[in-house]
Each structure stands twice: as structure tokens, then as C-alpha cells.
Write a protein that holds these residues in place. Structure first.
Motif, PDB file in Angstrom:
ATOM      1  N   UNK A   3      22.433  -0.744 -44.705  1.00 57.57           N
ATOM      2  CA  UNK A   3      20.979  -0.766 -44.743  1.00 57.57           C
ATOM      3  C   UNK A   3      20.444  -0.122 -46.019  1.00 57.57           C
ATOM      4  N   UNK A   4      21.219   0.750 -46.640  1.00 55.02           N
ATOM      5  CA  UNK A   4      20.776   1.411 -47.869  1.00 55.02           C
ATOM      6  C   UNK A   4      21.435   0.832 -49.114  1.00 55.02           C
ATOM      7  N   UNK A   5      22.096  -0.307 -48.996  1.00 56.06           N
ATOM      8  CA  UNK A   5      22.702  -0.994 -50.130  1.00 56.06           C
ATOM      9  C   UNK A   5      21.790  -2.146 -50.547  1.00 56.06           C
ATOM     10  N   UNK A   6      21.172  -2.091 -51.746  1.00 53.81           N
ATOM     11  CA  UNK A   6      20.205  -3.124 -52.124  1.00 53.81           C
ATOM     12  C   UNK A   6      20.802  -4.524 -52.205  1.00 53.81           C
ATOM     13  N   UNK A   7      22.062  -4.640 -52.586  1.00 53.36           N
ATOM     14  CA  UNK A   7      22.685  -5.953 -52.696  1.00 53.36           C
ATOM     15  C   UNK A   7      22.786  -6.640 -51.341  1.00 53.36           C
ATOM     16  N   UNK A   8      23.083  -5.868 -50.304  1.00 54.41           N
ATOM     17  CA  UNK A   8      23.190  -6.413 -48.948  1.00 54.41           C
ATOM     18  C   UNK A   8      21.825  -6.556 -48.295  1.00 54.41           C
ATOM     19  N   UNK A   9      20.957  -5.581 -48.554  1.00 57.03           N
ATOM     20  CA  UNK A   9      19.677  -5.549 -47.846  1.00 57.03           C
ATOM     21  C   UNK A   9      18.735  -6.658 -48.288  1.00 57.03           C
TER      22      UNK A   9
END
Length: 477
Positions: free
Chosen positions: A432-438
Motif C-alpha cells: 500500500x505504501x509502494x507507489x509502483x504498485x499503488x
């Protein structure tokens, strides 16, 4: 909860004591509401400080929402039976102590346990605040007091994002809980001095403990199962077992409610199509609302690079629009009937959710966020007042309190399940705190929310009558 009792000591709305009663109930309910709102803004900071996973952060929201939803109806019943002021005070003090535990929590597990305790306090004080106004004032004064309570509550909602973002940005997330202690002390002092006690002599002498426990176990099993599924990435034995337990407990809850002498959830109400349809629409619409705001404030920080204060202020136009337009929408729905606003409003919200699905790195607020916020706010302003009014009007007068509690609980359950399921459906996993995944997960989540909103509009179209008079129940106990 039952029909409001008559005022016990003739308090007038315009009197000094009347204003103190309003102040205590508004501030008490605002504490619980603000805390539920600002915690979402602090999630990225909490994750960094306490090394929390996505599942941990889901529980930071859901531990509170779970106990609040599970015990909300019981809280209203306790106030009716044992005294509304007494139960309200217990709830405020309970909430303050739990807030202190949140503020000093050394680990994410301790924080989430304290959040669950906060929810119990919220379940005791939230129904009590409105019930106190209903029992203290009468006639036109009652309407003025409840209207002022709603308006001032809306102002608290507008202040909450700014307050939460500012606290997280300039101090520490722990103060979003610590600030509750002096506010709660003020509420206790004013309530003890100025608020009269009231109870309902006709309230049921027995409490639906079995229904309360089964409802809490069912919601807990479902929430735990979906949250664990997000963290583990696969429906293993633990996930399947938790979900099966949750479903079994909810089935048992429905069976118990159908046989209880004084059920928390009277089955007879749901035999009336407008009431059942309105609450089904509430479930879909409020699940989407919770999902939109959860992902929006986190994505703006993690993906778009906004500060906690900027992310907290981003949804503010929604609150402003609702303050300005909701009373007009409510008045209009009494003239044209609730079907049109309850159908068109969610569809407009769905368009807004789709517009908000494209947030990426460094997106400017005015061109890439505000337009979607404004469209979403316009749709919500057209929806909420007619929906709430219809939920109350679709019950007999002597069950108006129960109907209000049921609709409130349905909205809370919707938000609870949305935060448990949406990260799984969006594919955010434990990042949830990874911009690439979020970033791609945010897009999926917004589109899912748009689908829920559209479904809520369709349910309203099929079940809600065209005229306000046709909403009134016929042959319902």
C-alpha cells in the motif's frame, strides 16, 4: 432504540442550557467522527514509524470500524434502558482512555487493539448524542436542535482533514489521538453540569446479547478473512476458515434475530420493499464512499507526492458542497420524490470516481484531482439527504429510532467491508505504501467503487417509490 421520549424538564433550544446541551452532543459525536477521518491521512506515516504492512494498516481502520458497527445498535439500546446521558458519558470516557492507549502504542498491534477499544466507546457515545437531543427538546425546538447538530457536525467534517493533515505534518501522528483527551474532558464537564438524564420507560427489558455477539463474530470473521487474503495473496486454509466462520456466524445472527423478543435488527422492517431497497442501496453506496476516500488520501501522498496536509485538504470541496446543497436536495426530494435523486446522485458519483482513477506521480490538484472531487461531491450532495430521509420514512413512527440505527449500522458495515475487500480486489497486496504498485491498484479500486455506486443507483431505481408518500410503510409491524 425506540421512539424518542418526551423532554423531562422543558429545556428551550434558545436558552443557555439548551445551547450547552447542543454543544456537548456536537463535540462528543465530532470527536468520534474526526478520529475516524483523520487516521486515514496518517496511514503512510504510521506505516513508516511502526513498520506496518498493508494488512496492518487495514486493521488500523477496520479495528475501529468493526467494533463501532458491531455494537452501535446495542449502544442505542443501552442508552434507552439505562439512561442516555449515563451511557453517553461512559462512551466519552471510554473513547478518551482508548485514545490515550492509541497515542502511546509502541507497536502496530497495540495501536490496532486500542483502535478496537475506541470503536466500543464510539458505539456508546454516537447514538447517545442524537438520542439526547431527541429526548431533551420537543416540537420545533427538536427540529432546530437536530438541524444544528447536523450542520455543526458537517463543519467538524470540514475541519477534520485540515486538522489531521496539519497534526501529522508538523508534529506526530500520535497527537491525532492525544488531542481527544482535553476535548473529551470538556464534553464530560459540560454534560455532567447541563445535560439532563432521560430514558425510555417502554424500552425492552432484555438486551439482544446473542444477536450482538453473533453479529460481531460474523463481521470479525469476514473482515479477518479478507484482510488475511490480501496479506497472504492466496485463499489458504486460514483465509477459507475465517470466511466460513464469518458466514456461519452471520447466518446464525439472522436466525436469532428472526426469533428474538426484542431484536436489534427487526426482520419485519425488511419485508417492506422501500426500506429493504434503501438499505441495500446504502450498503453499496457507502462501501464505495469509504473506498474512494481511503484510496484517495493515501494515493495522493504515496503516488502523487502530496504532503499529509495537502492530501487531507484535497476532499474538502465534497464537504463544502454537501453543507451547501444537501438541505436543498432533501427539500427537493420531498417534492419530486426520492427515486430520481437516489438514482441520479450515485451515477454522478460514479462519474466522479472514474475521473479520480487516473491520479499519477506529480499530478496537479486543480486539473487532475479537483474536477473529479467536484463531480463526486455534487453526486453525493444529491444522494445522502434523500437516502437518509427515505430510510427513516420507510419505517413506522414507533420504529423510527430503530430504522435510523439500522441504516447507520449498514453504512458502517459497508465501510468496514470495503476497506477489507478493496485492497484485495485492486491487487495492492502488501504494498500500500509502494507507489509502483499503488498507482495501478488505485485505478482498479476507483473503477470498482464506480461500479458499486452505479449498482446502488440501479437498486434505488428498482425499489424506491417515485413519491415521498408511497415510501410510508403499509402493514409493517
Amino acid at each position: 432504540m425506540t421512539a424518542p421520549a418526551e423532554p423531562t424538564d422543558g429545556i428551550v433550544y434558545a436558552s443557555a442550557r439548551g445551547r450547552w446541551v447542543l454543544f456537548a452532543t456536537v463535540l462528543g459525536s465530532a470527536i468520534a467522527f474526526i478520529d475516524a477521518t483523520v487516521v486515514t491521512i496518517a496511514l503512510p506515516t504510521i506505516a513508516e514509524d511502526l513498520d506496518a504492512t498493508t494488512a496492518d494498516l487495514q486493521w488500523t481502520i477496520n479495528a475501529y470500524a468493526l467494533t463501532l458497527a458491531a455494537f452501535l445498535l446495542l449502544g442505542g439500546s443501552l442508552g434507552d434502558r439505562f439512561g442516555r446521558r449515563k451511557v453517553f458519558l461512559v462512551g466519552v470516557v471510554w473513547f478518551a482512555v482508548a485514545s490515550l492507549l492509541c497515542a502511546v502504542a509502541p507497536t502496530i498491534g497495540a495501536l490496532n487493539a486500542a483502535r478496537a477499544l475506541q470503536g466500543v466507546g464510539g458505539a456508546l457515545l454516537t447514538p447517545g448524542s442524537l438520542a439526547i437531543l431527541q429526548s431533551t427538546f420537543s416540537g420545533p425546538d427538536r427540529g432546530r436542535a437536530i438541524g444544528a447538530w447536523s450542520g455543526l457536525g458537517g463543519i467538524a467534517g470540514a475541519v477534520a482533514p485540515f486538522l489531521g493533515g496539519w497534526i501529522v505534518q508538523v508534529t506526530t501522528w500520535r497527537w491525532i489521538f492525544g488531542i481527544n483527551l482535553p476535548l473529551a474532558a470538556v464534553v464530560v464537564a459540560v454534560t455532567m453540569r447541563h445535560v439532563p438524564e432521560s430514558a425510555d420507560a417502554s424500552a425492552a427489558k432484555t438486551l439482544d446479547i446473542a444477536g450482538t455477539v453473533l453479529g460481531a463474530l460474523g463481521l470479525g470473521g469476514l473482515t479477518y478473512g479478507f484482510t488475511a487474503w490480501t496479506e497472504r495473496g492466496t485463499p489458504d486454509a486460514l483465509v477459507v476458515g475465517a470466511l466460513a466462520f464469518g458466514v456461519a456466524a452471520m447466518v446464525a445472527f439472522l436466525i436469532v434475530e428472526s426469533r428474538a423478543a426484542a431484536p436489534l435488527l427487526p426482520p419485519a422492517l425488511f419485508r417492506w420493499r422501500p426500506f429493504a431497497g434503501t438499505n441495500a442501496a446504502t450498503l453499496l453506496i457507502y462501501a464505495a464512499i469509504a473506498g474512494v476516500f481511503f484510496f484517495l488520501v493515501v494515493t495522493l501522498q504515496v503516488v502523487a507526492g502530496y504532503s499529509p496536509l495537502a492530501a487531507g485538504l484535497a476532499p474538502l470541496p465534497v464537504t463544502v458542497l454537501m453543507l451547501l446543497l444537501s438541505p436543498r436536495a432533501g427539500a427537493l426530494s420531498t417534492i419530486m420524490g426520492p427515486k430520481i435523486p437516489m438514482t441520479v446522485g450515485p451515477l454522478v458519483c460514479a462519474v466522479g470516481a472514474v475521473m479520480l482513477s487516473g491520479i499519477g506521480p506529480g499530478e496537479p490538484y486543480l486539473t487532475h484531482v479537483l474536477p473529479g472531487i467536484l463531480v463526486f461531491g455534487l453526486g453525493l450532495s444529491a444522494t445522502v439527504a434523500p437516502l437518509t430521509t427515505t430510510a427513516l420514512a420507510a419505517a413506522p413512527d414507533h420504529l423510527a429510532g430503530v430504522a435510523s440505527g439500522v441504516n447507520n449500522a449498514v453504512a458502517r458495515v459497508a465501510g468496514l467491508l470495503a476497506i477489507a475487500v478493496l485492497p484485495l480486489a485492486a491487487g495492492v497486496g502488501s504494498s500500500l505504501t509502494d507507489p509502483t504498485t499503488l498507482e495501478p491498484a488505485h485505478r482498479v479500486a476507483m473503477l470498482v467503487c464506480a461500479g458499486l455506486l452505479a449498482a446502488g443507483g440501479v437498486v434505488a431505481l428498482l425499489t424506491v417509490p417515485s413519491s415521498a408518500d408511497a415510501v410510508r410503510p403499509v402493514d409493517v409491524v
